[in-house]
Design a protein around this motif. Sequence first.
Motif, PDB file in Angstrom:
ATOM      1  N   THR A   1      67.524  33.636  21.690  1.00  0.00           N
ATOM      2  CA  THR A   1      66.768  33.444  20.431  1.00  0.00           C
ATOM      3  C   THR A   1      65.310  33.874  20.561  1.00  0.00           C
ATOM      4  N   ARG A   2      64.769  33.868  21.785  1.00  0.00           N
ATOM      5  CA  ARG A   2      63.364  34.270  21.897  1.00  0.00           C
ATOM      6  C   ARG A   2      63.198  35.794  21.836  1.00  0.00           C
ATOM      7  N   MET A   3      64.334  36.527  21.805  1.00  0.00           N
ATOM      8  CA  MET A   3      64.286  37.985  21.597  1.00  0.00           C
ATOM      9  C   MET A   3      64.650  38.289  20.142  1.00  0.00           C
ATOM     10  N   LEU A   4      64.817  37.249  19.308  1.00  0.00           N
ATOM     11  CA  LEU A   4      65.175  37.433  17.895  1.00  0.00           C
ATOM     12  C   LEU A   4      64.065  36.870  17.023  1.00  0.00           C
ATOM     13  N   PRO A   5      63.899  37.424  15.776  1.00  0.00           N
ATOM     14  CA  PRO A   5      62.887  36.845  14.891  1.00  0.00           C
ATOM     15  C   PRO A   5      63.178  35.361  14.676  1.00  0.00           C
TER      16      PRO A   5
ATOM     17  N   TYR B   1      50.689  45.703  29.030  1.00  0.00           N
ATOM     18  CA  TYR B   1      49.510  45.162  28.359  1.00  0.00           C
ATOM     19  C   TYR B   1      49.760  43.711  27.899  1.00  0.00           C
ATOM     20  N   ALA B   2      50.925  43.470  27.269  1.00  0.00           N
ATOM     21  CA  ALA B   2      51.167  42.169  26.618  1.00  0.00           C
ATOM     22  C   ALA B   2      51.900  41.182  27.518  1.00  0.00           C
ATOM     23  N   GLY B   3      52.326  41.590  28.706  1.00  0.00           N
ATOM     24  CA  GLY B   3      53.018  40.688  29.628  1.00  0.00           C
ATOM     25  C   GLY B   3      54.388  40.285  29.103  1.00  0.00           C
ATOM     26  N   SER B   4      54.963  39.249  29.745  1.00  0.00           N
ATOM     27  CA  SER B   4      56.295  38.797  29.307  1.00  0.00           C
ATOM     28  C   SER B   4      56.328  37.280  29.341  1.00  0.00           C
ATOM     29  N   PRO B   5      57.231  36.665  28.577  1.00  0.00           N
ATOM     30  CA  PRO B   5      57.327  35.200  28.622  1.00  0.00           C
ATOM     31  C   PRO B   5      57.770  34.739  30.015  1.00  0.00           C
TER      32      PRO B   5
END
Length: 190
Positions: free
Chosen positions: A176-180, A71-75
């Motif tokens: 970092t894009r998999m971290l808050p 639904y939300a896709g991926s970067p």
Amino acid sequence: MTLKNTTDRWGGVSQFLHWLIMLLILILAVVGLSLDSLPKSPKYFWVYDLHKSTGLAVLALVVLRLGWRLYAGSPAPVAGTPTWQARIAGLTHWALYALILAIPLSGWLYDSASGLRPLKWFGLFTVPKLSAPNEGLRDLAHEAHEWLFWVLVALVAVHVAAAFYHHIFQRDDTLTRMLPRRRKASPTSR
Ligand code: HEM
Ligand code: HEM
């Protein structure tokens, strides 16, 4: 933090599910590998059932995660990533999804084909059996449960090495894009 994935970052839902599933798999692995050496007291069956219920919870979370992913896709791949690397990363990720679906399913099949007493999910409801008692199927599912787990361990080692390689040597945003996101210091803060 946005909940949905954007073109350059994983959103809150994907991040939460990624790290929660990783943590639960780590606990399941430690408990699963200790099952054989536990004394056969009433507590033994309690730990067994906890492993099974948590494993089934992981199965449900992975289905949810895949639904959200569709639904939300991926970067998009991080800028500058060669096409061959993006392809290998994509293949590895889908193989990881396949494994984290197949491992709990094989555990569930193992439990079903063993013809054991009914399994109550965290004591709440009875989990349906996937098959009638069957010795051959039980042994096959048991082997699959164990071997698929070791394939997962190998693939996760490659996956983690790749994440740290990107972070330390490529100095890009893959990890970092998999971290808050860390909050930026405001201009007035000292
Ligand atoms: C992602 C989820 C799961 C992971 C990572 C996992 C991992 C493991 C591992 C590493 C072992 C030890 C393997 C061995 O040395 O034989 C194990 C054993 C076992 N697992 Fe799982 N498991 C998961 C889900 C499940 C589920 C859903 C069930 C059943 C409903 C289940 C039932 C069992 C049983 C019965 C054993 C003991 C096998 C024996 O008697 O040796 N597991 N699991
Ligand atoms: C049981 C352990 C793990 C599993 C099953 C797992 C699985 C996955 C999967 C399936 C994806 C792809 C997401 C998608 O395309 O929908 C992913 C992404 C990612 N994982 Fe893991 N992972 C695990 C552990 C870890 C660990 C320990 C780290 C780092 C220390 C890590 C770092 C990452 C990063 C940075 C991404 C995003 C990659 C990108 O944006 O291209 N993972 N993981």
